[in-house]
Design a protein around this motif. Structure first.
Motif, PDB file in Angstrom:
ATOM      1  N   LEU A 196       0.606  -1.119  -0.092  1.00 27.53           N
ATOM      2  CA  LEU A 196       0.667   0.000  -0.141  1.00 27.53           C
ATOM      3  C   LEU A 196       1.206   1.421  -0.273  1.00 27.53           C
ATOM      4  O   LEU A 196       0.581   2.361  -0.761  1.00 27.53           O
ATOM      5  CB  LEU A 196      -0.932  -0.266   0.972  1.00 27.53           C
ATOM      6  CG  LEU A 196      -2.153  -1.230   1.529  1.00 27.53           C
ATOM      7  CD1 LEU A 196      -2.952  -1.064   2.492  1.00 27.53           C
ATOM      8  CD2 LEU A 196      -2.412  -1.852  -0.371  1.00 27.53           C
TER       9      LEU A 196
ATOM     10  N   ALA B 129       2.673   2.567  -3.174  1.00 25.25           N
ATOM     11  CA  ALA B 129       1.345   2.528  -4.514  1.00 25.25           C
ATOM     12  C   ALA B 129       0.991   4.296  -4.071  1.00 25.25           C
ATOM     13  O   ALA B 129       0.479   5.358  -3.437  1.00 25.25           O
ATOM     14  CB  ALA B 129      -0.091   2.115  -4.094  1.00 25.25           C
ATOM     15  N   ARG B 130       2.317   4.912  -4.593  1.00 28.81           N
ATOM     16  CA  ARG B 130       1.973   6.258  -4.522  1.00 28.81           C
ATOM     17  C   ARG B 130       1.032   7.122  -4.409  1.00 28.81           C
ATOM     18  O   ARG B 130       0.773   8.348  -4.560  1.00 28.81           O
ATOM     19  CB  ARG B 130       3.476   7.195  -5.571  1.00 28.81           C
ATOM     20  CG  ARG B 130       3.750   7.926  -5.374  1.00 28.81           C
ATOM     21  CD  ARG B 130       4.680   7.837  -5.684  1.00 28.81           C
ATOM     22  NE  ARG B 130       6.398   7.902  -6.433  1.00 28.81           N
ATOM     23  CZ  ARG B 130       6.747   7.382  -7.499  1.00 28.81           C
ATOM     24  NH1 ARG B 130       6.422   8.739  -8.205  1.00 28.81           N
ATOM     25  NH2 ARG B 130       7.596   6.585  -7.870  1.00 28.81           N
ATOM     26  N   ALA B 131       0.236   6.190  -5.498  1.00 28.10           N
ATOM     27  CA  ALA B 131      -1.328   7.368  -6.224  1.00 28.10           C
ATOM     28  C   ALA B 131      -2.071   7.819  -4.618  1.00 28.10           C
ATOM     29  O   ALA B 131      -2.951   8.704  -4.864  1.00 28.10           O
ATOM     30  CB  ALA B 131      -2.216   6.537  -7.095  1.00 28.10           C
ATOM     31  N   ARG B 132      -2.346   6.887  -3.763  1.00 28.01           N
ATOM     32  CA  ARG B 132      -3.565   6.935  -2.478  1.00 28.01           C
ATOM     33  C   ARG B 132      -2.622   7.689  -1.325  1.00 28.01           C
ATOM     34  O   ARG B 132      -2.047   6.631  -0.820  1.00 28.01           O
ATOM     35  CB  ARG B 132      -4.044   5.138  -2.575  1.00 28.01           C
ATOM     36  CG  ARG B 132      -4.181   5.157  -3.952  1.00 28.01           C
ATOM     37  CD  ARG B 132      -5.248   4.756  -4.474  1.00 28.01           C
ATOM     38  NE  ARG B 132      -5.187   4.958  -5.769  1.00 28.01           N
ATOM     39  CZ  ARG B 132      -6.132   4.608  -6.855  1.00 28.01           C
ATOM     40  NH1 ARG B 132      -7.772   5.089  -6.205  1.00 28.01           N
ATOM     41  NH2 ARG B 132      -6.335   3.800  -7.928  1.00 28.01           N
ATOM     42  N   ASP B 133      -3.738   8.835  -1.537  1.00 26.04           N
ATOM     43  CA  ASP B 133      -2.896   9.784  -0.147  1.00 26.04           C
ATOM     44  C   ASP B 133      -2.706   8.479   1.022  1.00 26.04           C
ATOM     45  O   ASP B 133      -2.359   8.666   1.925  1.00 26.04           O
ATOM     46  CB  ASP B 133      -3.666  10.562  -0.430  1.00 26.04           C
ATOM     47  CG  ASP B 133      -3.092  12.007  -1.640  1.00 26.04           C
ATOM     48  OD1 ASP B 133      -1.928  12.455  -1.131  1.00 26.04           O
ATOM     49  OD2 ASP B 133      -3.513  11.966  -2.508  1.00 26.04           O
TER      50      ASP B 133
ATOM     51  N   TRP C 254      -2.706   6.156   1.805  1.00 22.37           N
ATOM     52  CA  TRP C 254      -2.128   4.365   2.196  1.00 22.37           C
ATOM     53  C   TRP C 254      -0.481   5.276   2.089  1.00 22.37           C
ATOM     54  O   TRP C 254       0.379   4.834   2.598  1.00 22.37           O
ATOM     55  CB  TRP C 254      -1.760   3.409   0.325  1.00 22.37           C
ATOM     56  CG  TRP C 254      -3.504   2.822   0.566  1.00 22.37           C
ATOM     57  CD1 TRP C 254      -3.392   2.933   1.233  1.00 22.37           C
ATOM     58  CD2 TRP C 254      -3.471   2.308  -0.685  1.00 22.37           C
ATOM     59  NE1 TRP C 254      -5.208   2.037   0.064  1.00 22.37           N
ATOM     60  CE2 TRP C 254      -5.061   1.913  -0.460  1.00 22.37           C
ATOM     61  CE3 TRP C 254      -3.104   2.375  -1.924  1.00 22.37           C
ATOM     62  CZ2 TRP C 254      -5.250   1.114  -1.620  1.00 22.37           C
ATOM     63  CZ3 TRP C 254      -3.856   0.792  -2.790  1.00 22.37           C
ATOM     64  CH2 TRP C 254      -5.327   0.854  -2.766  1.00 22.37           C
TER      65      TRP C 254
ATOM     66  N   ASN D 168      -3.023  17.379   1.801  1.00 24.15           N
ATOM     67  CA  ASN D 168      -3.279  17.898   0.682  1.00 24.15           C
ATOM     68  C   ASN D 168      -4.466  17.458   0.311  1.00 24.15           C
ATOM     69  O   ASN D 168      -4.942  17.191   1.102  1.00 24.15           O
ATOM     70  CB  ASN D 168      -2.038  17.121  -0.606  1.00 24.15           C
ATOM     71  CG  ASN D 168      -2.637  15.553  -0.653  1.00 24.15           C
ATOM     72  OD1 ASN D 168      -3.452  14.951  -1.038  1.00 24.15           O
ATOM     73  ND2 ASN D 168      -1.725  14.890  -1.417  1.00 24.15           N
TER      74      ASN D 168
ATOM     75  N   GLU E  34      -6.334  16.113  -1.577  1.00 24.64           N
ATOM     76  CA  GLU E  34      -6.900  14.953  -1.957  1.00 24.64           C
ATOM     77  C   GLU E  34      -7.128  14.210  -0.819  1.00 24.64           C
ATOM     78  O   GLU E  34      -8.226  13.202  -0.116  1.00 24.64           O
ATOM     79  CB  GLU E  34      -5.472  14.165  -3.066  1.00 24.64           C
ATOM     80  CG  GLU E  34      -6.704  13.379  -4.305  1.00 24.64           C
ATOM     81  CD  GLU E  34      -6.021  13.458  -5.097  1.00 24.64           C
ATOM     82  OE1 GLU E  34      -5.273  14.077  -6.390  1.00 24.64           O
ATOM     83  OE2 GLU E  34      -5.650  11.537  -5.582  1.00 24.64           O
TER      84      GLU E  34
ATOM     85  N   GLN F  22      -9.294   3.844  -1.460  1.00 28.72           N
ATOM     86  CA  GLN F  22      -9.255   3.772  -3.970  1.00 28.72           C
ATOM     87  C   GLN F  22     -10.649   4.442  -3.664  1.00 28.72           C
ATOM     88  O   GLN F  22     -10.891   4.720  -4.717  1.00 28.72           O
ATOM     89  CB  GLN F  22      -9.105   2.329  -4.286  1.00 28.72           C
ATOM     90  CG  GLN F  22      -8.116   1.987  -3.674  1.00 28.72           C
ATOM     91  CD  GLN F  22      -8.509   0.540  -4.326  1.00 28.72           C
ATOM     92  OE1 GLN F  22      -8.239   0.235  -5.252  1.00 28.72           O
ATOM     93  NE2 GLN F  22      -8.541  -0.488  -3.684  1.00 28.72           N
TER      94      GLN F  22
END
Ligand SMILES: Nc1nc2c(c(=O)[nH]1)N[C@H]1C(S)=C(S)[C@@H](COP(=O)(O)OP(=O)(O)OC[C@H]3O[C@@H](n4cnc5c(=O)[nH]c(N)nc54)[C@H](O)[C@@H]3O)O[C@H]1N2
Ligand SMILES: Nc1nc2c(c(=O)[nH]1)N[C@H]1C(S)=C(S)[C@@H](COP(=O)(O)OP(=O)(O)OC[C@H]3O[C@@H](n4cnc5c(=O)[nH]c(N)nc54)[C@H](O)[C@@H]3O)O[C@H]1N2
Ligand code: SF4
Ligand code: SF4
Ligand code: SF4
Ligand code: SF4
Ligand code: SF4
Ligand SMILES: [Mo]
Lengths: 300, 732, 194
Positions: free
Chosen positions: A145, A148-152, A154, A226, A228, A295
């Motif tokens: 997790l 997975a850079r995308a998900r703040d 995680w 941030n 998001e 997600q």
């Protein structure tokens, strides 16, 4: 959301990792927790935990054989799973997993074998070997997790730690349940080892406190992160996931057991058992909230 | 030279593509990528490329069909083509969905069971031709006329010509819905209906009710406007009650009360002349009207009055008028939002007036009108339409009353039961075998109209037939664009035109060509002067006919422009461009706008999976302020009522609409046509049809049921003058 | 010295008219099934009547210089060509969807028919043959400009050098290779209510 902004066209995105993955994490967590617990006696010499060691190691092994089945079912190309062993990518946490997920249950079996044979020396050796493996097995799921850079939700260094602590929490709770059932219904005496259970209850309470402080820290930082991340925290605390997170994970799964385990009620075996059950449920909720809730916000 | 066969064209195409410097790399990848064939995750391979013309909307873009093993695999724009310069829109891209639609009608069908039941018997062409010819012959024998309605023409008046030869056919086109008002305005003013906006060179574009970024001549026009904006810094102002995509990309969106564009533009003209910003010389030399008269006529259209009527701020009207008149090369354009109103002809003329008084005719960045010289009469451009013709609805009304009943009705390439106004009336009439005993529909699909047919003829799509497009839309030099079959006809499909020729021959009328291919070949021969041009046409898919000097930028206009047009009297209108207010709305009533969107064409692309996936439902757009007053919440279902009935529709809020207006997009709510159009997943040879995912969202509604067709002066259906009562209480 | 090729796309949002031609062209070229997209055009309304605009935002895989999807792929099914195109080996992908979770741009999808993960690969076949990607070729507004940003003679080089350009979510550290002119962050951040 700003009233004056409205999305009039966008496409729908599936949530890529779902309940099966949450389940996978749950199982590995339980396994790792149980394993560590079993080493208390054989590696660290805390002899009062000897009675649970065998139970724990069986649990650890079984759970870890079950865990990857979740992963396998989730693959779109399940027949290609074996390629995980020869197409290696050192930067991919899942790739690390291929080895951990093989070595760790192997080690568990050997460790258990010597334990049942009564070979304490070899048991200790494989116990020592097993500890980093167990930590890695569950830590790596945290890394899956975190990387997975995308998900703040995680993408925080806390994630592997949080996963380990929650693994401990769930592992202890599971062990309490299992030894209770084993002693109560399947042992010759038909009586639970109350002292041991109360004792485990103490460790459980301590782990829950640690777990809660980590979750708390995580949320506080997310709140000041941030936009998001803010939106995600918003969904977790006040939106779609509020019942699962605040209700199940925090209230049912942590606070109520904690209250019981810190009060004089902690001597009441039934209540300890109930607490353990709640903790198990709570940790599953936690896995689900983290995996799926992480997600929930479309990236774009 | 002998007739060119299809094979030759393909060969010609091949030679062109592999020797010209334009597409060779694209073409090359077909041959050298054999090995990577297994890696089928990206990119189509092809072995043939054939230029032709897209006919999904009226723009007629040049396209290239790429084929592999005989199957068309990709359509791209033809980079050489002057209309679209290599670009095509989503509809054009989705042409494959039309060609290979698993629900296309691919064999002749005969009705089984009552009309509208949708039960068909597959039969052979021979059987069906016998039935048809017998019917027609007996009609003729009894001295009856038969009716033929053609929606669009793809073969240079072939159908009309045959009808004329046959004599006893009433020939109808759907011009009531295809901009006849605009053309009347052009004809009355310029004596021609061919007017080309040189918009790429404009510096100030004032757009009244056109939506070129979504509809209109989308691909060619949008790219020119964007180029003008980015490369020339042109300002784009859009007047529209709704925030269309064009309005959204304009420098300024001016919402307006529907039907009031006329007074705004007249007021602007008044301001311009009143302030001496007009082109005095141009008016004096090239129009039939003197300034003083004009000013006197215009002086009643004060900005104050215009504001009162249209809701557009008077200072804004003034400002825009000044900016327009002082810009280097301004142009005023208009769309269906202007001319499909009851006052459409006058409004259109009022907007032309803005261009005329500023001398924007036949000048760079202005309007170029192409005079019909005697040479042009060689059928180069479509024949002049006589205005005020009967419409299909007139025929329907007549037939229901004492009027003419046609024993045979042929409907080709048109879906009036879906697209026209008062569709319940049309349905009722077509259902009644006593009124129309024999209905033939030629289409690619079982349309709402075809549901009432006795026989359905499987027509070829635009990718399987010959044709010629003669509209020089965006170039001052005339060119023609070729349609050629890019594949063999699918199934039993045969071009309707060929069937019509056979029918004519069988009822004893000889045509001097045996099929549509020969007709097109002759047409081409007639248009071209030499054989060289012919091969060029086949290689490139288009051909310039001539460079005509008189179309170059010029300040000379040989004929006087008629600001004051006596012709208008024929329609009961004032000779000077004037304003007729739209009907006043009462409390609780709203102006209902229907409009086109970028990914669909009329009623005909909804079975295209790639398009319906993007747009499949059409909620009622409403301003949140209006909704709040009526106690309507987003997602509510409300009823829209007119004297014709009511429709239920879901509400969607948008800040992009005038509070007095409601809007519903066209293109949705099919109840026939196909399952993609109706959002129903099904098994077919295309796995995609099982993947239709918008089922729960539904396929929207068709508002035409409640749209009245009050008799307009020009014949255009006033699609945009619908006053509807919004019933918020009757949700559910 | 000549720099290596590095493909990139510039999307000049001043020119985008939201026509969806790019998305449909992409579907045709790459046989993309219903329900999933390699590129799409998000549309967002902003403002209060009558001061309101609609923003069009074409989205696609950024073919990032530092693609996180590649980092996380356990079997190296996702790889990067020398010219920067991030590829997926259809025979190698096990469909673990980890890359989808890791990509900050939601541009990967599971192909419901082939059962592997797919995304925009910049029409490498067309590009290798010297043609433009299917979306750029048909783009009505001329908004999509594709080319080698290391080639000073390319249009994309010229436009990127002479205009302020943005990328989406630079903070994610993937170095996106899709650049935008006139990007309105509201359109990126706007989300339907969940
Ligand atoms: N994508 C696509 N393109 C098409 C077609 C298609 O079906 N789909 N059809 C083709 C055909 S046959 C036609 S006729 C053209 C139509 O082309 P357009 O006329 O450009 O398009 P419409 O959407 O019909 O109407 C234009 C605009 O008029 C606005 N409007 C409505 N009432 C008023 C009013 O009172 N005043 C003003 N100023 N504006 C008003 C609507 O909101 C709409 O935005 O498009 C052609 N091109
Ligand atoms: N509410 C509302 N109604 C409208 C409008 C609106 O904006 N709002 N717009 C109006 C306007 S401007 C117009 S022009 C009309 C359009 O009205 P339509 O009659 O819908 O026009 P088309 O799209 O040309 O489609 C007619 C039929 O042609 C068929 N067709 C397509 N290709 C072929 C072919 O190759 N051969 C044959 N034989 N048939 C083919 C299609 O399947 C379709 O059934 O709609 C009008 N109706
Ligand atoms: S604008 Fe689109 S649908 Fe119309 S002719 Fe051109 S490509 Fe075809
Ligand atoms: S946008 Fe996402 S999928 Fe594409 S290269 Fe970047 S990280 Fe990978
Ligand atoms: S889904 Fe395929 S491409 Fe994505 S990470 Fe897994 S194996 Fe790699
Ligand atoms: S470059 Fe090709 S694959 Fe990528 S979005 Fe454009 S058309 Fe699709
Ligand atoms: S094709 Fe071009 S103009 Fe149309 S939506 Fe795509 S990027 Fe925008
Ligand atoms: Mo039309």
């Amino acid at each position: 959301m700003n009233e004056a902004v409205r999305v009039v066209y966008n496409i729908h995105h599936e949530i890529p990792l779902g309940a099966l993955i949450a389940n996978y994490f749950y199982f590995t967590g339980l396994s790792a927790g149980s394993f560590i617990l079993s080493t208390l006696a054989y590696v660290f010499g805390v002899n009062k935990y000897k009675p649970i060691a065998k139970t724990s190691v069986i649990l650890a092994t079984l759970l870890l054989i079950l865990a990857p089945i979740n992963l396998l079912i989730d693959l779109e190309q399940p027949y290609r799973f074996w390629t995980l062993f020869y197409y290696i990518n050192p930067t991919s946490a899942i790739s690390w997993g291929s080895f951990l997920l093989t070595l760790y249950p192997l080690n568990c079996i050997i460790y258990g074998y010597f334990m049942f044979k009564g070979n304490e020396k070899m048991t200790k050796l494989f116990g020592i070997l097993g500890i980093p493996l167990a930590i890695s097995v569950h830590g790596y799921t945290g890394f899956i997790l975190a990387l997975a850079r995308a998900r703040d939700l995680w993408h925080t260094p806390l994630m592997p730690v949080l996963f380990l602590v929650s693994a401990m929490v769930s592992g202890i709770a599971l062990t309490i349940l299992v030894i209770y059932i084993k002693d109560r219904f399947f042992s010759p005496l038909m009586k639970a080892n109350e002292e041991l259970i109360v004792d485990l209850g103490k460790i459980l309470a301590f782990s829950i406190i640690l777990d809660l402080s980590l979750v708390f820290a995580d949320i506080i930082v997310m709140f000041n992160s941030n936009p998001e991340a803010l939106q995600i925290v918003d969904r977790v605390l006040f939106g779609k996931f509020k019942n699962l997170f605040l209700g199940v994970e925090i209230a049912l799964g942590s606070l109520i057991p904690l209250l019981i385990l810190l009060s004089p009620l902690r001597k009441n075996i039934t209540l300890v058992i109930i607490s353990s059950l709640l903790v198990m449920i709570g940790i599953f909720a936690m896995r689900y909230v983290v995996v799926v809730g992480g997600q929930i916000i479309p990236q774009i | 030279m002998a007739d060119i066969t299809r094979r030759d064209f393909i060969k010609a195409g091949l030679i062109f593509l592999s020797t010209s410097a334009l597409i060779p790399p694209v073409f090359a990848r077909a041959t050298d990528s054999k090995n990577s064939d297994t890696n089928k995750d990206s990119g189509v391979l092809f072995d043939t490329a054939i230029p032709t013309t897209c006919l999904i909307c009226g723009a007629g873009c040049g396209i290239i069909a790429y084929k592999r093993h005989g199957r068309v695999v990709k359509i791209d724009g033809n980079p050489l083509h002057p209309t679209n310069r290599g670009k095509i829109c989503g509809k054009g891209q989705a042409g494959l969905n039309i060609l290979y639609d698993p629900e296309r009608v691919l064999s002749p069908l005969m009705r089984k069971g009552p009309r509208g039941s949708g039960n068909w018997e597959v039969c052979t062409w021979n059987e069906i031709m016998d039935v048809i010819c017998k019917r027609i012959q007996s009609a003729f024998k009894n001295g009856n006329e038969i009716l033929l309605l053609q929606g669009s023409d793809r073969m240079g008046n072939l159908v009309e010509d045959i009808c004329r030869k046959l004599g006893r056919i009433k020939f109808l086109t759907s011009k009531e819905q295809r901009g006849i008002n605009k053309r009347i305005a052009y004809l009355a003013t310029f004596d021609t209906d061919i007017v080309i906006p040189d918009i790429e060179q404009s510096t100030f574009i004032l757009n009244f009710g056109a939506n070129p970024f979504e509809a209109n001549y989308m691909t060619p026009l949008a790219q020119r406007i964007i180029n003008a904006k980015i490369e020339r810094g042109a300002r784009l102002i859009t007047i529209d009650p709704r925030l269309s995509n064009t309005a959204a990309k304009s420098d300024l969106w001016i919402p307006i009360k529907p039907g009031t564009d006329g007074i705004v533009s007249l007021s602007m003209s008044f301001i311009i002349i009143n302030n001496g910003l007009h082109d005095r010389e141009f008016i004096r030399n090239y129009t039939n009207c003197d300034e003083k008269h004009l000013l006197a006529h215009l002086s009643k259209y004060t900005p104050e009055l215009a504001e009162k009527v249209s809701g557009v701020d008077r200072n804004l009207i003034r400002k825009i008028a000044f900016q327009f008149a002082t810009s280097e090369s301004p142009i005023a354009i208009s769309g269906r939002g202007v001319y499909q109103h009851l006052n459409g002809i006058e409004a259109e003329r009022s907007i032309l007036l803005l261009n005329i008084i500023c001398g924007r005719i036949n000048k760079k960045g202005g309007l170029f009108f192409i005079e019909r010289s005697s040479n042009d009469r060689e059928n180069i451009f479509s024949k002049e339409d006589s205005a005020g013709n009967e419409s299909f609805l007139d025929i329907i009304r007549d037939a229901r009353g004492k009027g003419k009943k046609y024993p045979v009705v042929i409907i080709h390439h048109s879906n009036p039961v879906y697209s026209q106004n008062e569709i319940d009336l049309i349905s009722e009439t077509l259902r009644d075998e006593k009124i129309f005993p024999f209905i033939i529909v030629s289409d690619t699909h079982i349309t709402e109209t075809a549901m009432f047919a006795d026989v359905v003829l499987p027509d070829t799509s635009y990718l399987e037939c010959w044709g010629i497009t003669e509209r020089p839309v965006f170039d001052k030099d005339p060119y023609i664009s070729l349609s050629q079959p890019v594949t063999n006809s699918l199934g039993e499909a045969i071009p309707f035109e060929d069937i019509l020729i056979q029918i004519a021959n069988r009822v004893g009328i000889s045509t001097d060509f045996k099929d549509s291919r020969e007709f097109i070949n002759r047409k081409i021969k007639m248009l071209l002067r030499n054989e060289k041009g012919k091969s060029e046409l086949f290689e490139n898919g288009f051909l310039y006919l001539a460079n005509r000097e008189n179309l170059r930028e010029t300040s000379t206009v040989s004929k006087k422009i008629k600001i004051h047009s006596e012709k208008m009297k024929e329609f009961g209108l004032e000779p000077f461009p004037s304003f007729k207010p739209p009907s006043e709305k009462k409390l609780g009533w709203f102006y209902l706008i229907t409009y086109k969107i970028n990914t669909h064409s009329h009623s005909r692309t909804q079975n295209c999976k790639w398009l319906s996936e993007i747009f499949h439902t059409n909620p009622l757009l409403i301003n949140p302020l209006t909704a709040e007053k009526l106690g309507i919440k987003e997602g509510d279902t409300v009823k829209l009522k007119t004297e014709l009935g009511s429709v239920s529709v879901k509400v969607q809020f948008t800040e992009g609409i005038h509070p007095d207006a409601l809007a519903i997009a066209m293109h949705a709510g099919h109840w026939a046509y196909g399952r993609v159009a109706r959002a129903i997943p099904f098994k077919s040879n295309d796995p995609d049809t099982m993947l239709i995912w918008w089922t729960t969202k539904g396929n929207g509604i068709n508002p035409n049921k409640i749209l009245l067709s009050t008799h307009p002066s020009g014949g255009e259906h006033p699609f945009l003058d619908a006053l509807v009562y919004l019933d918020a209480s009757s949700g559910g | 010295m000549k720099k290596t090729k590095r493909y990139a796309m510039l999307i000049d949002l001043r020119r985008c008219i939201g026509c969806h031609s790019c998305s449909v062209s992409c579907k045709a070229e790459n046989q993309v099934p219903l329900g999933v997209w390699r590129t799409w055009v998000k549309q967002v309304e902003k403002g209060i009547y009558p001061n309101v605009i609609r923003i069009f935002l074409p989205l696609l895989c950024n073919n990032c210089e530092r693609p996180v999807c590649k980092t996380v792929c356990p079997v190296k099914a996702t790889y990067q060509r020398k010219d920067g195109i991030v590829m997926i080996d259809p025979h190698r992908c096990i469909g673990c969807k980890y890359c989808m979770a890791a990509c900050p741009y939601n541009v990967r999808y599971v192909d419901p028919i082939k059962k592997i993960v797919q995304k925009c690969t910049w029409c490498y076949r067309r590009v290798d043959a010297g043609d433009l990607p299917a979306c750029a070729k048909t783009c009505i507004g001329g908004a999509r400009i594709f080319g080698d940003i290391n080639d000073p003679d390319s249009e994309i080089f010229r436009l990127i050098s002479t205009n302020p350009v943005q990328v989406i979510k630079p903070e994610k550290g993937t170095s996106p290779m899709v650049f935008y002119i006139d990007l309105d962050i509201t359109a990126v951040e706007a989300r339907e209510n969940i």
